[in-house]
Enzyme design. Structure first.
Site, short mmCIF file in Angstrom:
data_model
loop_
_atom_site.label_atom_id
_atom_site.label_comp_id
_atom_site.label_asym_id
_atom_site.label_seq_id
_atom_site.Cartn_x
_atom_site.Cartn_y
_atom_site.Cartn_z
N ASN A 201 -5.12 -1.24 -3.46
CA ASN A 201 -4.77 -0.42 -4.61
C ASN A 201 -5.86 -0.61 -5.68
O ASN A 201 -6.80 -1.37 -5.50
CB ASN A 201 -3.37 -0.74 -5.14
CG ASN A 201 -3.22 -2.19 -5.60
OD1 ASN A 201 -4.17 -2.83 -6.04
ND2 ASN A 201 -2.00 -2.72 -5.49
N ARG A 202 -5.70 0.10 -6.78
CA ARG A 202 -6.76 0.07 -7.80
C ARG A 202 -6.99 -1.33 -8.34
O ARG A 202 -8.13 -1.76 -8.52
CB ARG A 202 -6.36 1.01 -8.96
CG ARG A 202 -7.39 1.09 -10.07
CD ARG A 202 -7.03 2.22 -11.01
NE ARG A 202 -5.78 1.99 -11.72
CZ ARG A 202 -5.69 1.36 -12.90
NH1 ARG A 202 -6.78 0.88 -13.47
NH2 ARG A 202 -4.52 1.22 -13.50
N LYS A 203 -5.92 -2.08 -8.59
CA LYS A 203 -6.05 -3.44 -9.13
C LYS A 203 -6.75 -4.35 -8.13
O LYS A 203 -7.64 -5.14 -8.49
CB LYS A 203 -4.66 -3.99 -9.47
CG LYS A 203 -4.64 -5.41 -10.01
CD LYS A 203 -3.22 -5.79 -10.40
CE LYS A 203 -3.16 -7.21 -10.95
NZ LYS A 203 -3.41 -8.22 -9.91
N GLU A 204 -6.35 -4.27 -6.86
CA GLU A 204 -6.98 -5.11 -5.84
C GLU A 204 -8.45 -4.77 -5.66
O GLU A 204 -9.29 -5.67 -5.50
CB GLU A 204 -6.22 -4.94 -4.51
CG GLU A 204 -4.81 -5.52 -4.55
CD GLU A 204 -3.89 -4.93 -3.48
OE1 GLU A 204 -2.77 -5.45 -3.32
OE2 GLU A 204 -4.28 -3.94 -2.82
N ASP A 272 3.39 0.35 1.51
CA ASP A 272 3.81 0.14 2.89
C ASP A 272 3.97 1.47 3.62
O ASP A 272 3.62 1.60 4.79
CB ASP A 272 5.15 -0.63 2.93
CG ASP A 272 5.05 -1.99 2.29
OD1 ASP A 272 3.97 -2.60 2.34
OD2 ASP A 272 6.06 -2.45 1.73
#
EC number: 2.7.1.167
Length: 483
Positions: A201-204, A272
């Protein structure tokens, strides 16, 4: 968008997805908040309902099964009540098989969410993050690998996907010619080298690359940086919330996919759903671009649902068809699925309305009735008589249009949110199942003669009699056509 997308879910049925990762138990506790505790400035939740379901890697597997394929889940549980609950859920889940390694000295990962109305008030986690029995996990994984079409590594950083397990799983899968989809948690994306696609995701992605902006250009930069970290990685798909997704495939132009959710209610478990859909699309022979497009549609569907939910093959097929010019089909549901949709609406505090009819040839009178019905509620369900039911009520020459055509026309109207077919003489069974807040019929009825009015009024609902447009009748319209 191309025709392939709407047909892809049909190819899922004979596919097997091997899911390795952190299995957890998701508990949801729903209740009403109407006061603040006198002991501390915190809300008091009066518990009304509790549910539990497979979470983490288990939710990936659950999504695979819901999409009509077979899921094999490899994970780790403790010797505790939560672990026993997970095993019991797996035993009754159609299309889901599992080999769970038991560790007697650690807890099963468990997340408990407290929800009131449309808001998550609190989450409580019970977990141990130490490394699990990597040798046992890899042995179970390799034993099930030959029968799999694709592999998903679902990393929630709870101790299952250690560097050694990740390396062993990817190497074994690639040696066997199996694609590998990774949902990462570690900031070191190089540890996933050799996988087919990584889906941060964007944060990761920002934590791994240092690129924090969420613009298209910055996402392209982050995608390129991820591919540079792992020379054996084929692609990166960055999920960007409301900004959509960015797909970076080695040697190809970046692709930006806009968000598809019409309404966002709960993002729990959306990643998921995306991972499961990606894996199945790849297993079905789709290009990475088509797989990403389909996964984007699935993600848009699931965030409009309540809690950690799943997307079915029928929903995904309808949504893909909707993107290609068939906007009505996604609103048509069978009774059981419709009940789930209505529960989600009601949990959001939305007022649910219901009306019914044959709607054989849609005319201005119908449009007016449906518009008045929608004005009385937030979400409108239309109970539609099946062909057999219409013939019984109207005679052997009716209906003029078959039930699927009538349902599609109704579902194309902005005033209609859900169409459900019923075969009985009256819609009473549907009314009892949906428990609408508002029951609507035309003003040619009285409140007492509206089927189900006693039920709805009995639990505090409302009956609305809509004004009729004069001179509008399907029977008269057909008679004029025949003459």
């Amino acid at each position: 968008m191309n025709d392939t997308l709407a047909h892809l879910p049909r190819a899922f049925a004979d596919k097997t997805v091997l899911v390795l990762g952190d299995v957890m138990l998701d508990r949801f506790i729903y209740g009403a908040v109407d006061r603040i505790s006198p002991e501390a400035p915190v809300p008091v939740i009066a518990v009304e309902k509790e549910t539990a379901m497979l979470g983490g890697a288990g939710n990936v597997a659950r999504n695979v099964a819901a999409l009509g394929a077979k899921a094999v889940l490899i994970g780790l549980v403790g010797q505790d009540e939560a672990g026993a609950a997970l095993r019991g859920m797996i035993d009754v889940e159609h299309g889901l098989d599992a080999e769970l390694v038991t560790d007697a000295v650690r807890r099963t990962t468990e997340k408990v969410r407290y929800i009131s109305g449309a808001h998550q008030m609190l989450r409580v986690d019970r977990e141990d993050r130490g490394p699990g029995d990597g040798a046992a996990l890899l042995a179970a994984f390799k034993a099930r690998l030959p029968a799999a079409d694709v592999v998903v590594l679902s990393d929630y950083a709870k101790g299952v996907l250690t560097p050694e397990v990740v390396r062993g799983a990817i190497d074994a899968a690639r040696a066997a010619g199996k694609p590998v989809i990774v949902d990462p948690k570690s900031r070191d994306f190089a540890r996933y080298d050799g996988a087919t696609l990584i889906k941060p995701n964007r944060k990761e992605a920002a934590e791994a690359t240092g690129v924090v902006d969420n613009s298209d250009e910055a996402s392209e930069e982050a995608g390129a940086a991820i591919l540079a970290m792992a020379p054996g990685l084929e692609a990166a798909l960055i999920t960007r919330g409301g900004a959509g997704m960015t797909l970076s495939v080695r040697g190809q132009p970046h692709v930006h996919l806009p968000a598809t959710a019409v309404e966002v209610f709960d993002v729990s478990g959306a990643g998921d759903t995306v991972a499961a859909t990606l894996a199945l699309a790849v297993a079905a022979g789709a290009s990475l671009a088509d797989a990403a497009h389909l996964a984007n549609l699935a993600g848009g569907l699931v965030v409009a649902k309540l809690g950690t939910d799943v997307v079915t093959a029928a929903e995904l097929t309808a949504r893909a068809g909707s993107a290609q010019g068939e906007p009505g089909e996604i609103k048509i549901a069978d009774r059981d699925h419709a009940v789930e949709i209505v529960e989600g609406w009601r949990a959001r505090g939305l007022k649910v309305g219901f009306t019914n009819g044959c709607f054989d040839l849609l005319h201005p009178g119908h449009v007016s009735l449906l518009s008045q019905a929608k004005a009385a509620c937030d979400r409108l369900i239309v109970g539609l008589n099946t062909d057999a039911s219409v013939s019984k009520l109207k005679g052997p020459t009716r209906p003029v249009q078959k039930e699927q055509g009538r349902a599609t026309v109704l579902a194309s109207l902005s005033s209609v949110d859900l169409v459900v077919l019923f075969d009985e003489d009256t819609p009473l069974t549907l009314i009892k199942a949906f428990r609408p807040d508002v029951l609507v019929k035309g003003a040619d009825y009285t409140v007492e003669t509206v089927v189900g009015s006693d039920v709805v009024l009995g639990y505090g609902g409302k009956v609305v009699l809509a004004e009729l447009k004069q001179g509008q009748s399907t029977t008269n319209l057909i008679a004029r056509m025949n003459s």
